[in-house]
Design a protein around this motif. Sequence first.
Motif, PDB file in Angstrom:
ATOM      1  N   GLY B  15      29.704  32.722  11.499  1.00 29.48           N
ATOM      2  CA  GLY B  15      30.800  33.086  12.347  1.00 29.48           C
ATOM      3  C   GLY B  15      32.290  33.499  11.527  1.00 29.48           C
ATOM      4  N   LYS B  16      31.996  33.874  10.419  1.00 26.51           N
ATOM      5  CA  LYS B  16      33.272  34.067   9.926  1.00 26.51           C
ATOM      6  C   LYS B  16      34.042  35.348  10.386  1.00 26.51           C
ATOM      7  CE  LYS B  16      30.942  34.951   5.850  1.00 26.51           C
ATOM      8  NZ  LYS B  16      29.877  34.409   5.858  1.00 26.51           N
ATOM      9  N   THR B  17      33.322  36.447  10.590  1.00 26.03           N
ATOM     10  CA  THR B  17      33.931  37.553  11.317  1.00 26.03           C
ATOM     11  C   THR B  17      34.299  37.370  12.609  1.00 26.03           C
ATOM     12  OG1 THR B  17      32.598  39.200   9.776  1.00 26.03           O
ATOM     13  CG2 THR B  17      33.329  40.131  11.933  1.00 26.03           C
ATOM     14  N   THR B  18      33.382  36.655  13.451  1.00 21.85           N
ATOM     15  CA  THR B  18      33.661  36.219  14.814  1.00 21.85           C
ATOM     16  C   THR B  18      35.127  35.429  14.815  1.00 21.85           C
ATOM     17  OG1 THR B  18      31.692  36.409  15.496  1.00 21.85           O
ATOM     18  CG2 THR B  18      32.828  35.073  16.895  1.00 21.85           C
ATOM     19  N   LEU B  39      37.399  42.438   4.173  1.00 18.39           N
ATOM     20  CA  LEU B  39      36.997  42.822   3.059  1.00 18.39           C
ATOM     21  C   LEU B  39      35.272  42.738   2.533  1.00 18.39           C
ATOM     22  CD1 LEU B  39      38.719  42.663   0.263  1.00 18.39           C
ATOM     23  CD2 LEU B  39      38.301  40.322  -0.022  1.00 18.39           C
ATOM     24  N   ASP B  40      34.552  42.947   3.872  1.00 17.46           N
ATOM     25  CA  ASP B  40      33.375  42.806   3.756  1.00 17.46           C
ATOM     26  C   ASP B  40      32.681  44.197   3.786  1.00 17.46           C
ATOM     27  OD1 ASP B  40      30.591  41.156   5.654  1.00 17.46           O
ATOM     28  OD2 ASP B  40      30.749  42.474   4.037  1.00 17.46           O
ATOM     29  N   PRO B  41      31.865  44.666   3.003  1.00 18.02           N
ATOM     30  CA  PRO B  41      31.197  46.081   3.105  1.00 18.02           C
ATOM     31  C   PRO B  41      30.633  46.382   4.348  1.00 18.02           C
ATOM     32  CG  PRO B  41      30.759  45.192   0.828  1.00 18.02           C
ATOM     33  CD  PRO B  41      31.270  43.914   1.817  1.00 18.02           C
ATOM     34  N   GLY B  43      31.728  45.889   7.184  1.00 19.05           N
ATOM     35  CA  GLY B  43      32.721  46.410   8.038  1.00 19.05           C
ATOM     36  C   GLY B  43      32.688  46.042   9.542  1.00 19.05           C
ATOM     37  N   ASN B  44      32.143  44.738   9.573  1.00 13.53           N
ATOM     38  CA  ASN B  44      32.157  44.089  11.052  1.00 13.53           C
ATOM     39  C   ASN B  44      33.346  44.055  11.710  1.00 13.53           C
ATOM     40  OD1 ASN B  44      29.314  42.318  10.113  1.00 13.53           O
ATOM     41  ND2 ASN B  44      29.352  44.438  10.717  1.00 13.53           N
ATOM     42  N   SER B  45      34.478  43.310  10.744  1.00 13.41           N
ATOM     43  CA  SER B  45      35.560  43.198  11.507  1.00 13.41           C
ATOM     44  C   SER B  45      36.390  44.361  11.775  1.00 13.41           C
ATOM     45  CB  SER B  45      36.634  42.574  10.676  1.00 13.41           C
ATOM     46  OG  SER B  45      36.287  41.094  10.451  1.00 13.41           O
ATOM     47  N   ILE B 122      42.000  37.462   6.154  1.00 14.86           N
ATOM     48  CA  ILE B 122      41.208  38.113   5.338  1.00 14.86           C
ATOM     49  C   ILE B 122      39.482  37.676   5.617  1.00 14.86           C
ATOM     50  CG2 ILE B 122      40.376  38.866   3.141  1.00 14.86           C
ATOM     51  CD1 ILE B 122      43.155  37.557   1.952  1.00 14.86           C
ATOM     52  N   ASP B 123      38.866  38.619   6.300  1.00 14.83           N
ATOM     53  CA  ASP B 123      37.339  38.375   6.387  1.00 14.83           C
ATOM     54  C   ASP B 123      36.436  38.632   5.311  1.00 14.83           C
ATOM     55  OD1 ASP B 123      34.883  39.917   8.739  1.00 14.83           O
ATOM     56  OD2 ASP B 123      35.009  37.866   7.849  1.00 14.83           O
ATOM     57  N   CYS B 124      35.736  37.478   4.701  1.00 12.63           N
ATOM     58  CA  CYS B 124      35.039  37.654   3.470  1.00 12.63           C
ATOM     59  C   CYS B 124      33.595  38.152   3.661  1.00 12.63           C
ATOM     60  CB  CYS B 124      35.231  36.396   2.546  1.00 12.63           C
ATOM     61  SG  CYS B 124      36.929  36.369   2.166  1.00 12.63           S
TER      62      CYS B 124
HETATM   63 MG   LIG Z   1      30.882  38.826   8.727  1.00 19.75          MG
END
Ligand SMILES: [Mg+2]
Lengths: 254, 254
Positions: B15-18, B39-41, B43-45, B122-124
Motif C-alpha cells: 500500500g505504498k502507492t495507495t 520514484l517507482d519505474p 509509474g503507479n502514482s 515520494i512514492d518508492c
Molecule cells: Mg507502489
Amino acid sequence: RSRIIAVVNQKGGVGKTTSAVNLAACFAASERRTLLVDLDPQGNSSSAYGVVNPTRQIYDALTGDSPIGETIQKTELDYLHVVPAGPDLVGAEIELVTTLNRESRLKRTLAEVRDDYELILIDCPPSLGLLTLNALTAADSILIPLQCEYYALEGLARLLETTELVRAELNPGLEVEGLILTMVDMRNNLSRQVEAEVRRHFGEKVYRTRIPRNVRLSEAPSHGKPILLYDIHSRGAVAYLKLTEEILRRIFGA
Amino acid sequence: RSRIIAVVNQKGGVGKTTSAVNLAACFAASERRTLLVDLDPQGNSSSAYGVVNPTRQIYDALTGDSPIGETIQKTELDYLHVVPAGPDLVGAEIELVTTLNRESRLKRTLAEVRDDYELILIDCPPSLGLLTLNALTAADSILIPLQCEYYALEGLARLLETTELVRAELNPGLEVEGLILTMVDMRNNLSRQVEAEVRRHFGEKVYRTRIPRNVRLSEAPSHGKPILLYDIHSRGAVAYLKLTEEILRRIFGA
Ligand SMILES: [Mg+2]
Ligand SMILES: Nc1ncnc2c1ncn2[C@@H]1O[C@H](COP(=O)(O)OP(=O)(O)OP(=O)(O)O)[C@@H](O)[C@H]1O
Ligand SMILES: Nc1ncnc2c1ncn2[C@@H]1O[C@H](COP(=O)(O)OP(=O)(O)OP(=O)(O)O)[C@@H](O)[C@H]1O
Ligand SMILES: [Mg+2]
C-alpha cells in the motif's frame, strides 16, 4: 534435462513467493525432483521453508565465491531442495553491474546442477533489475502470478516487453509458461472484470485454476511450512494442487 | 520550509502507492501546497492521477537532463502537483551506479523547488536499491505502510537497518514519521496478532487510524482519481482523511 521456470512480476505483492513456494512443494509431492531458488533479497521463499540467515546462499554462487552445489539445502519434502537467499543479495544488484556476463551469472552457475532436478523454480524480486534479468536469461519459461487489480494489469505490458527483449538478446528459447490468477475474490467486480480482460488477451496461456484469497496461505509461512504441510484441506492447498496438475500436464504431457 | 517524506517499504504490494496518492490528495484538500514525486519505474502514482508516458519525468531530473521544475504537472486538485515517472526510470538504477553523488541526486534536484511546497511525498519502489536510497537521503522522515502479514513484518527489521545506515552515512536528520497499518481485516486472526506485535514494538509511532481493506481504493486508480474524488463516502476515503488529521497534527501541531 530439467525445466527452469522463473516466477516473475515486477508488481509487488501479487503472489510470486506464495506461488513459487507452494508449487515447489506440490511438484515434490508428485515425486518430481525439484529445486527452489530464492533470488529475492527479502528471502521470503527461504523463510517459508524455515531457512533464515543461511551461511551459504545464492549470492555466493552468483559472485563465484562458492559452487551452487554448496548452497543447496534439503527440506522436509524428499523431492525438494532449496537454494536460500540472504541479505547480502541486496548488494548484488549494484555489484553485478560492473562484472562480466552480468546477465548470465545465474545461468552459468545453475548449469552445474540442472541435471540433478526435473524442475527448477526461481522466485524473483519485485523489479526488472539485474537479478530478474539473470532469472529471465537462465529460464526456459516464465510463470506470471497476476493479482486481478488495476496496477497489476498495468505492469503486464512492461513485463512482456522485457521478456521479448531478453528473448531477442540473451535467451532465444524463453517462453511464457502461463499466467496464474492469484488472490481471486469472485464477489469483487473489479476482480471479475480484470480476469475477463486477461483471458480475452491471453486465452489458453491463463490457467483455468484460480487461486482464491485464503488466509491459511498467508499463515503458513509463519510456521515455516508450505500449505501442503500446514493445512492440506484448505482452499489454498486444493487450488495449488489443481494448478500443479494443469502445469505438469502441459510440461510432461498427460 | 517544506517537509519531505518518503513512503517506503521494500516488501511489495503493502500500500505504498495507495497511501502516497491518497495522502497527497488529502493534504491538498487541507490546503497544504503538496508535491507528489513518483520514484517507482512502475509509474503507479503517476497513472493514479491520469499521467501515462509523460514527456518529462523524474528520470530527466535525476540525470540532470532537465530541471525538476520542468517535470512538474498540475492535477485536478489546486494544491497538488505531481512529478511523474516513466519507463526510463528502470535504467536509472543501473546508470546511477557509476555516477558521482549517486545517492544524493534526488536531494539536489528537489532543493530547487522545495520552498514552493509545504509537503513533498515520494512514492518508492519495492526495493532497497539506489532509487530508494535517493529517497532516504532526500527525506526529512519516512512513512512506512505495513500490511499485517508475516512476510511484511519480516522485512521491517531490514528496512529500519537501512534507514539507520542512511542516517549515519548520508542524512543525519532522517526520522521515522510513522507506521501506517494498511489493508487491515479485523476478522482475520493473523492480522490482529501482527498489529498487536507492531504496536508493542513501535508504540506511538504507529498511527491509531487503521486503513481497512476497501475495494473502492483499488477501483479508484482505474479512473485516474484519488479516493477523495472517486468516492469520498467510502470507508477508504474516511480512513485516509482521519489518518491525514493525525499526520498533520504531529507535523504542524494542533
Ligand atoms: Mg507502489
Ligand atoms: N491466495 C492468497 N490468499 C491470501 N493471502 C495471500 C495469497 N497469496 C499471497 N498471499 C499473501 O499476500 C502477501 C503477498 O504475497 P507474496 O509475498 O507471495 O507476493 P510477492 O509477489 O512474492 O511479493 P513481493 O513482490 O514482495 O516479492 C503475502 O503476505 C502472502 O502471504
Ligand atoms: N486498503 C486497501 N484496500 C483494498 N485494496 C487496496 C488497499 N490498499 C491497496 N490496495 C490495492 O492493493 C494493491 C497493492 O497496493 P499498492 O500498489 O498501493 O502497494 P505498493 O506497496 O505500492 O506496491 P508496489 O510494491 O508494487 O509498489 C493495489 O492493487 C491496490 O489497489
Ligand atoms: Mg516475493
